[in-house]
Write an enzyme that holds these catalytic residues in place. Structure first.
Site, mmCIF file in Angstrom:
data_model
loop_
_atom_site.group_PDB
_atom_site.id
_atom_site.type_symbol
_atom_site.label_atom_id
_atom_site.label_comp_id
_atom_site.label_asym_id
_atom_site.label_seq_id
_atom_site.Cartn_x
_atom_site.Cartn_y
_atom_site.Cartn_z
ATOM 1 C CB CYS A 47 -0.943 0.011 1.205
ATOM 2 S SG CYS A 47 -0.108 -0.115 2.797
ATOM 3 C CD GLN A 122 2.761 -5.778 2.948
ATOM 4 O OE1 GLN A 122 3.731 -5.030 3.041
ATOM 5 N NE2 GLN A 122 1.528 -5.362 3.182
ATOM 6 N N GLY A 193 -8.350 -10.395 3.428
ATOM 7 C CA GLY A 193 -6.987 -10.630 2.953
ATOM 8 C C GLY A 193 -5.930 -10.355 3.992
ATOM 9 C CE1 TYR A 195 -1.425 -4.065 6.606
ATOM 10 C CE2 TYR A 195 -2.279 -3.526 4.446
ATOM 11 C CZ TYR A 195 -1.267 -3.469 5.373
ATOM 12 O OH TYR A 195 -0.102 -2.822 5.078
ATOM 13 C CB ALA A 196 -8.967 -9.376 7.018
#
Length: 459
Positions: A47, A122, A193, A195-196
């Site tokens: 992000c 990530q 996904g 971050y959930a």
């Protein structure tokens, strides 16, 4: 030669990062198709970051500029961002500094929230994706695996992990002033996904009890079951969004999931349901329908958008009572670095990068070392064979001669490592040619930062 083209929250606008994230999955393959010397590519897209790590196989002393231009064209073709914009945005990192850069990134030292933990996962997933599409290379494998090891070591040996907060937790800390009571707050989590899970854990730590989840991809039921919360069906989504006190979006879809139109429709559906309920209640109780319906809600609604591309259309702020907290706003409020922990972590990053580079440099002379050993032991074997034909040999004599050859080779081996670490491979090659007539063409070696000129970099 390793190359990195980097755009991040430090040198790029949020709009450009958002556009780069669209189509990022095809970038690596597109880059490799545009230059024959590029043998590997791994793309890290988050992000707040877009980076292409490249492995360039070129003869010693060759400028990587043509490969960089080809890579920029490949990124442009895959993402739709103009090459001119990329040249003004992307920062070029190459040679020995690539390892230090990636190690710092993976350790959270270059994140919006210094020390945040999500980036390590990530980076790991970026390598897995490159493996899946077949764009990685042995040198990129070694680079990314060492980055993961370095990140874990820094987390265990410094306070950087404890000092840094995740992006999710920072967003929720910024939201706290708007939330009077977390236990009473109706929360809608959009996305299942990366971050959930972290978002839900952070919400629970704050005391949130009324959390529901919706997934544009249809995974809400499975996520809800594994986390003991309520799933929102597609038909219920608009009403759930309109009635939530806090919406936190973290999905990877490439379109707006929350819009002003959706919230208006949800409010209308909710009011229609409330009217029907009030009418039914008035018939049972004899009270006027208006009294049974009660006063319309006027509480504030907060939407936190952690998605890139944006999950929330900025037009939601046109609605009364709706406030939007997006990545740009969160980035502005990112805390200052914890100086001691960060300093210690950067020392470890630098040490790990030097070790990584020294191994690569030593390996750069490996063909020459193999050639020298082959030459010496070839001569030795030939002499031993002649002695055997004369019946003038014994096992003890052969063993002694082989030991002598190894002793004679010890100093050249040590010097090869020393010269490689100093970047003086040419001196070793010249010596081999002068002393033994051995000529070796080495694969590409790392250039120093002054060897390449490129116009781009913004800071």
């Amino acid at each position: 030669m390793l190359i990195c083209l980097s755009a991040s929250h430090k040198n790029s606008s949020f709009d450009v990062l958002e556009r780069l994230s669209v189509g990022a999955g095809d970038v690596a393959s597109g880059i490799l198709e545009r230059h024959p010397g590029l043998v590997g590519a791994v793309v890290v897209a988050t992000c707040n970051r877009f980076e292409a790590y490249l492995d360039l196989d070129e003869p010693t002393g060759t400028s990587p500029l043509s490969a960089v231009r080809a890579a920029i064209d490949g990124v442009s073709a895959s993402t739709g961002v103009a090459a001119e914009v990329l040249r003004d945005t992307l920062e070029l990192v190459h040679g020995n500094t690539v390892a230090e850069h990636l190690f710092a990134v993976t350790s959270g030292l270059e994140s919006v929230v210094v020390g945040e933990g999500e980036i390590a996962g990530q980076v790991r997933r970026a390598l897995e994706q490159a493996r899946l599409v077949g764009t990685t290379s042995p040198e990129l494998e070694r680079l990314f695996q060492r980055a993961s090891q370095t990140s874990r070591g820094i987390k265990n040996r410094t306070g950087i992990g404890a000092a840094g907060r995740s992006l999710v937790r920072l967003a929720l800390e910024l939201a706290e002033s708007r939330i009077p009571d977390w236990a009473e707050t109706r929360v809608l989590l959009v996305g299942t996904g990366r971050y959930a899970g972290a978002s839900l854990a952070a919400l629970r730590d704050l005391g949130a009890e009324n959390v529901r989840v919706y997934s544009p991809s249809g995974r809400a039921r499975k996520f809800a079951s594994s986390h003991q919360i309520i799933a929102v069906a597609e038909s219920e989504f608009a009403v759930a969004a309109a009635s939530a006190d806090l919406i936190l979006t973290c999905t990877t879809v490439e379109h707006h999931v929350i819009t002003a139109a959706l919230l208006r429709a949800g409010r209308a559906q909710g009011e229609a349901t409330a009217d029907a309920t009030a009418d039914a209640a008035s018939r049972e109780t004899g009270c006027p329908a208006g009294e049974a319906r009660g006063t319309p809600e006027t509480s504030q609604r907060l939407i936190i958008d952690l998605g890139l591309p944006r999950n929330v259309d900025p037009d939601v702020t046109e609605l009364a009572g709706v406030e939007l907290l997006d990545l740009e706003t969160i980035r502005i409020h990112a805390p200052l670095e914890e100086l001691n922990a960060t300093s210690d972590a950067r020392l470890l990053v630098g040490r790990a990068a030097r070790k990584f580079s020294s191994v690569a440099e030593e390996q750069s002379l490996a063909p020459a070392v193999v050639a020298l050993r082959g030459h010496i032991f070839g001569l030795l074997d030939a002499e031993i064979e002649r002695a055997r034909r004369r019946s003038d040999s014994s096992e003890q004599t052969e063993a002694a001669l082989r030991h002598l050859a190894s002793v004679l080779l010890h100093t050249p081996m040590v010097r090869s490592r020393e010269l490689a670490r100093a970047g003086e491979q040419a001196a070793f090659l010249t010596g081999l040619d002068a002393m033994f007539g051995i000529q070796v063409d080495l694969p590409a070696v790392t250039l120093s930062p002054g060897d390449v000129e490129i116009t781009p970099t913004a800071s």
